[in-house]
Design an enzyme around this catalytic site. Structure first.
Site, mmCIF file in Angstrom:
data_model
loop_
_atom_site.group_PDB
_atom_site.id
_atom_site.type_symbol
_atom_site.label_atom_id
_atom_site.label_comp_id
_atom_site.label_asym_id
_atom_site.label_seq_id
_atom_site.Cartn_x
_atom_site.Cartn_y
_atom_site.Cartn_z
ATOM 1 N N ASP A 112 33.930 25.744 -74.509
ATOM 2 C CA ASP A 112 34.491 26.699 -73.565
ATOM 3 C C ASP A 112 33.735 26.646 -72.240
ATOM 4 O O ASP A 112 32.564 26.264 -72.194
ATOM 5 C CB ASP A 112 34.435 28.120 -74.127
ATOM 6 C CG ASP A 112 35.402 28.330 -75.285
ATOM 7 O OD1 ASP A 112 36.339 27.524 -75.421
ATOM 8 O OD2 ASP A 112 35.208 29.294 -76.042
ATOM 9 N N LYS A 113 34.404 27.075 -71.192
ATOM 10 C CA LYS A 113 33.825 27.030 -69.850
ATOM 11 C C LYS A 113 32.458 27.708 -69.794
ATOM 12 O O LYS A 113 31.521 27.184 -69.209
ATOM 13 C CB LYS A 113 34.784 27.686 -68.848
ATOM 14 C CG LYS A 113 34.275 27.679 -67.425
ATOM 15 C CD LYS A 113 35.280 28.280 -66.477
ATOM 16 C CE LYS A 113 34.763 28.208 -65.048
ATOM 17 N NZ LYS A 113 35.734 28.706 -64.079
#
Length: 194
Positions: A112-113
């Site tokens: 995830d970012k």
């Protein structure tokens, strides 16, 4: 495959009439022959020359460290085509096959970012398939360290559920009514309580 048809790299010859088709909607018939001439397509993503932290590397794959705050691969939006780990790979790694994906070259898995961590990047198609199969078959163990605002009743345990794409937001994963759910098993152990 659809891109191969669109670029005229896949052709189907009908045995009965001898005509050649380059149409992904053509229905194959017994005896038809398929000719594929798949060629690498250079990425249209802009390279990013920010330093890439390579943890390990060999002729088939590399392990890179992804910082929190950057996407692993580009998103559909125009702004999402810049500043990703993939942009960094394109800017700095020259010896991996482009066939492994134009917008996700060599990316075996993602983070995830807002998650930092290590990412496996395949340098060729064979390594990509083999590494993805290992992950699919649960032969790769992933370990995460998380800081949470919560003290569990038990200092160690297992959380079992199903996870899948959120039906209302395809950029999110969910355990509530997921699309195409798959089993998710997480073992946890509290290292320290503040």
């Amino acid at each position: 495959i659809q891109k191969g048809f669109a670029l005229n790299q896949i052709k189907v010859t009908n045995k009965k009439d001898g005509k050649t088709y380059s149409n992904p909607k053509y229905y194959l018939k017994q005896g038809d022959s398929i000719e594929m001439n798949i060629q690498s397509v250079p990425s249209t993503l802009p390279p990013d020359f920010r330093p890439l932290e390579i943890i390990a590397e060999n002729s088939d794959f590399l392990v890179v460290s992804k910082d929190a705050g950057i996407n692993t691969h580009p998103t559909a939006w125009y702004e999402g085509r810049f500043g990703t780990l993939v942009n960094q790979l394109i800017g700095q790694i020259t010896d991996f096959d482009r066939e492994v994906g134009e917008d996700r070259p060599g990316i075996v898995h993602r983070l995830d970012k807002d998650t930092s961590g290590l990412i496996l990047v395949a340098k060729n198609d064979s390594a990509l398939r083999n590494l993805q199969k290992l992950i699919h078959d649960h032969e790769v163990e992933k370990t995460y360290l998380a800081l949470v605002i919560w003290k569990p009743k038990n200092l160690s345990g297992t959380i079992k559920s199903v996870i899948g794409r959120d039906p209302n937001d395809r950029l999110r994963m969910t355990v509530k009514n997921p699309l195409e759910a798959r089993d998710d098993v997480n073992h946890y152990e509290v290292e320290e309580v503040f």
